[in-house]
Structures are given as C-alpha cells and as structure tokens.
Design a protein around this motif. Sequence first.
Motif, short mmCIF file in Angstrom:
data_model
loop_
_atom_site.label_atom_id
_atom_site.label_comp_id
_atom_site.label_asym_id
_atom_site.label_seq_id
_atom_site.Cartn_x
_atom_site.Cartn_y
_atom_site.Cartn_z
N THR A 60 86.75 41.51 7.51
CA THR A 60 85.70 41.20 8.47
C THR A 60 85.85 41.95 9.79
O THR A 60 84.89 42.01 10.58
CB THR A 60 85.68 39.69 8.78
OG1 THR A 60 86.99 39.31 9.24
CG2 THR A 60 85.32 38.89 7.55
N ALA A 61 87.02 42.50 10.08
CA ALA A 61 87.28 43.09 11.38
C ALA A 61 88.01 44.43 11.22
O ALA A 61 89.23 44.50 11.35
CB ALA A 61 88.11 42.13 12.24
N PRO A 62 87.28 45.51 10.94
CA PRO A 62 87.93 46.79 10.67
C PRO A 62 88.78 47.30 11.83
O PRO A 62 89.83 47.92 11.61
CB PRO A 62 86.76 47.74 10.39
CG PRO A 62 85.55 47.06 10.94
CD PRO A 62 85.81 45.60 10.83
N GLU A 63 88.36 47.04 13.06
CA GLU A 63 89.13 47.55 14.20
C GLU A 63 90.52 46.93 14.27
O GLU A 63 91.49 47.59 14.68
CB GLU A 63 88.35 47.34 15.51
CG GLU A 63 88.05 45.90 15.87
CD GLU A 63 86.87 45.30 15.10
OE1 GLU A 63 86.68 44.07 15.20
OE2 GLU A 63 86.16 46.05 14.41
N ILE A 64 90.65 45.66 13.85
CA ILE A 64 91.97 45.02 13.85
C ILE A 64 92.82 45.57 12.71
O ILE A 64 94.01 45.86 12.88
CB ILE A 64 91.83 43.49 13.76
CG1 ILE A 64 91.11 42.95 15.00
CG2 ILE A 64 93.19 42.83 13.60
CD1 ILE A 64 90.86 41.47 14.98
N LEU A 65 92.21 45.72 11.53
CA LEU A 65 92.93 46.32 10.41
C LEU A 65 93.40 47.74 10.75
O LEU A 65 94.51 48.15 10.42
CB LEU A 65 92.01 46.37 9.19
CG LEU A 65 92.22 45.33 8.10
CD1 LEU A 65 91.21 45.53 6.98
CD2 LEU A 65 93.62 45.38 7.55
N MET A 66 92.55 48.49 11.43
CA MET A 66 92.90 49.86 11.80
C MET A 66 94.10 49.88 12.73
O MET A 66 94.95 50.78 12.65
CB MET A 66 91.71 50.55 12.44
CG MET A 66 90.59 50.90 11.46
SD MET A 66 89.10 51.50 12.31
CE MET A 66 89.74 53.02 13.05
N ALA A 67 94.18 48.92 13.64
CA ALA A 67 95.33 48.86 14.56
C ALA A 67 96.62 48.62 13.79
O ALA A 67 97.66 49.25 14.07
CB ALA A 67 95.12 47.77 15.60
N ALA A 68 96.56 47.72 12.81
CA ALA A 68 97.76 47.45 12.00
C ALA A 68 98.15 48.69 11.20
O ALA A 68 99.34 49.02 11.08
CB ALA A 68 97.49 46.28 11.06
N ILE A 69 97.16 49.40 10.67
CA ILE A 69 97.44 50.61 9.90
C ILE A 69 97.98 51.71 10.80
O ILE A 69 98.91 52.44 10.43
CB ILE A 69 96.16 51.07 9.17
CG1 ILE A 69 95.78 50.05 8.08
CG2 ILE A 69 96.34 52.45 8.55
CD1 ILE A 69 94.39 50.24 7.51
#
Length: 340
Positions: A60-69
Amino acid sequence: MTTTTRKLRLSVLDQSVSGVGRAQDEAIRNTVSMAEHCEALGYHRFWVSEHHALSTIVGTAPEILMAAIAARTKRIRIGSAGVMLPHYAPFKVAEQFRVLDALAPGRIDMGVGRAPGSDGRTAMLLNRDRNASDAFPQQVLELQAWACGEGVPQGHPGYGIAALPQSATAPTLWMLGSSAYGAQLAAHYGLPYAFAYFITDGQGAQQSLELYRQNFRPNAAGSSKPEATVCVWALAADTEEEAWHLFRSRERTRVDRLTGRFGPLLPPEEATREWNSAEQPHVDALRRDAMVGTAAQVGAKLRALAEELEVDEIVVITWTWDPAAQRRSFELLAEEFALG
C-alpha cells in the motif's frame, strides 16, 4: 519466432502478493528480500506498486518499501510503479522522493499513475476530492518541478518553496499507463514511459508506444529522447511442466477477478477448478499468450516481444504462491539473459 540481437535489460516489478496460509506482513518482507536477491542477480531496476484495500496485493505504501530497499541495496535502481498521484499533494510526494534520493543518490525512479489502485470508496478515503484525477496533468508538472529541484514558476501559490532535502541528484520521473492517455502525456512532458502490458494482456501496447515516440517532445527537466519499457507477467521454472503447474495460482486469480472475486493466491494444488462456458475462452486466451515455461522458452518470448515493440528493457512481474518459486524464476531468467 523472431530472433533478435537487441541487447535487452531486465528489471522487476514486485507487487507484494499475499498467499493463502501466509501472513500479509510476510509479503512485505518478501518484497524487500526479493530486491536484495534481484540486485545480486544483476537486474537493472526493482519497482514496487501501490494498491489499497485489496487482499491479493498488500503493498500500500511504495515510498516506505523503497526506503527499506534502499537501505539494503547498493546498485539496483529502485522505483514506484507507481504512486497514484491523484490521491496526494504533489509537494508531499516530491518531499518523499527527495528523501529517497538522499538515501540512494541517483538510483530513484519516481513512477506515477492516474488510476486509483482501489475501489471507489477506498479512493474517496484517500482523497475526498472526487475530481482529483482531472488535475493529473497539472499535478505531474508540479511534481516534476519540485522533485527535480527547479521549483514552480512565479505566480504559482508554491513559488519560492523548495522540496527538501536538496542534493546533486534527483529522482527520475516516469509516466505509467495502460492506454493512449498516459503515452500522450509522457510524450508531451518529455518523460520516460512504462506501458502496463500485464494489465491489458498486451492490448494497446503497440499503439501507445507509437503515439509516445511520434509525439515525444524533449524536455530539459525530463528526457532528451524517448525512453520506453513494458511491464510483462512471466514465469520460468526448471521444467515446462513445473512452470504450468505454478501458473495455476495466477490463472485462478485472473479468472476469479472476472466475477469480482478477489483474495490471496491459492497454492497451485488448490487452484484448479472447473471453468464454465463463459470462463473457458478467457482461460484459453490467457494460456495461449502467457509467458510461461523454461527459461529458454520464456526468454525467447521476451526477446520477440522486445523486438516487436522496439524496447531495450522489459520489466518482469511474477506471481507465485511460494516465494521460493518466484526467486527461482528470477534466477533462471538472469542466467538466460546473462545479467550477472
């Protein structure tokens, strides 16, 4: 089948797909782990998507996933495919992606789309302005100005306000679409363009890419020449029989969706059921066009598609109930295309 000498880059779109018997939060952690794996295999980009209130896709939140990646990778480009811009204020999105670019300088792709990524009620909860999608072209312009560090022009209410942090690099804005609308907007603004081939089963891909290339206008803040890719669903396994067995999970989900049934992916052993007369033609077409098989078989189909559409990069999406099968598919395609 057409043989091509085109040097083809492969990238990945992972949608954090949930599976029956697996906790939804596990799908999020699998996405981060898959990004690390794909970087090690030599893939060019790793994109994540945005969906809401859909039990099949829980990212639901690509920007948060991107930060983890970003925190767990060093080379691979990281992107959103995409942020559904009508839900949000462009300035806030620009700030989020400026932060991401600070975490992974020069590696961030800021893919945006107009679709809600949800049903109507959920879209209203995300943004109560029912006409938000009508402002999409203006939102894209504002986002590009703030994210690239230029700022909006004089006379705009946001003139003189910068999206922070500022740095020597900036996110690359991509236009996503599955119709002529996105292609024309990308061309008009001079943006890279990604066609969602997996959504339309290829319908409209050729026409959209032709529109994009014919109408492209170079933009100093965007691209100097057309840059296009297509996002394709594909699955490779060690044997053709195994690949088609694994495909059952995806097949069942696609057919169930015709009647508004959504849910987590079923294990392939539980996914088979009798198709009715209305469903069978859809199943036949799905299997006829599916990029499923051994790495060599899938590789040949991907190369032929790249030649037909004149693209130098394909983004691959793979759904499997077992994450290990998804990992293996990416391994086999990396070997087939000598990515490492």
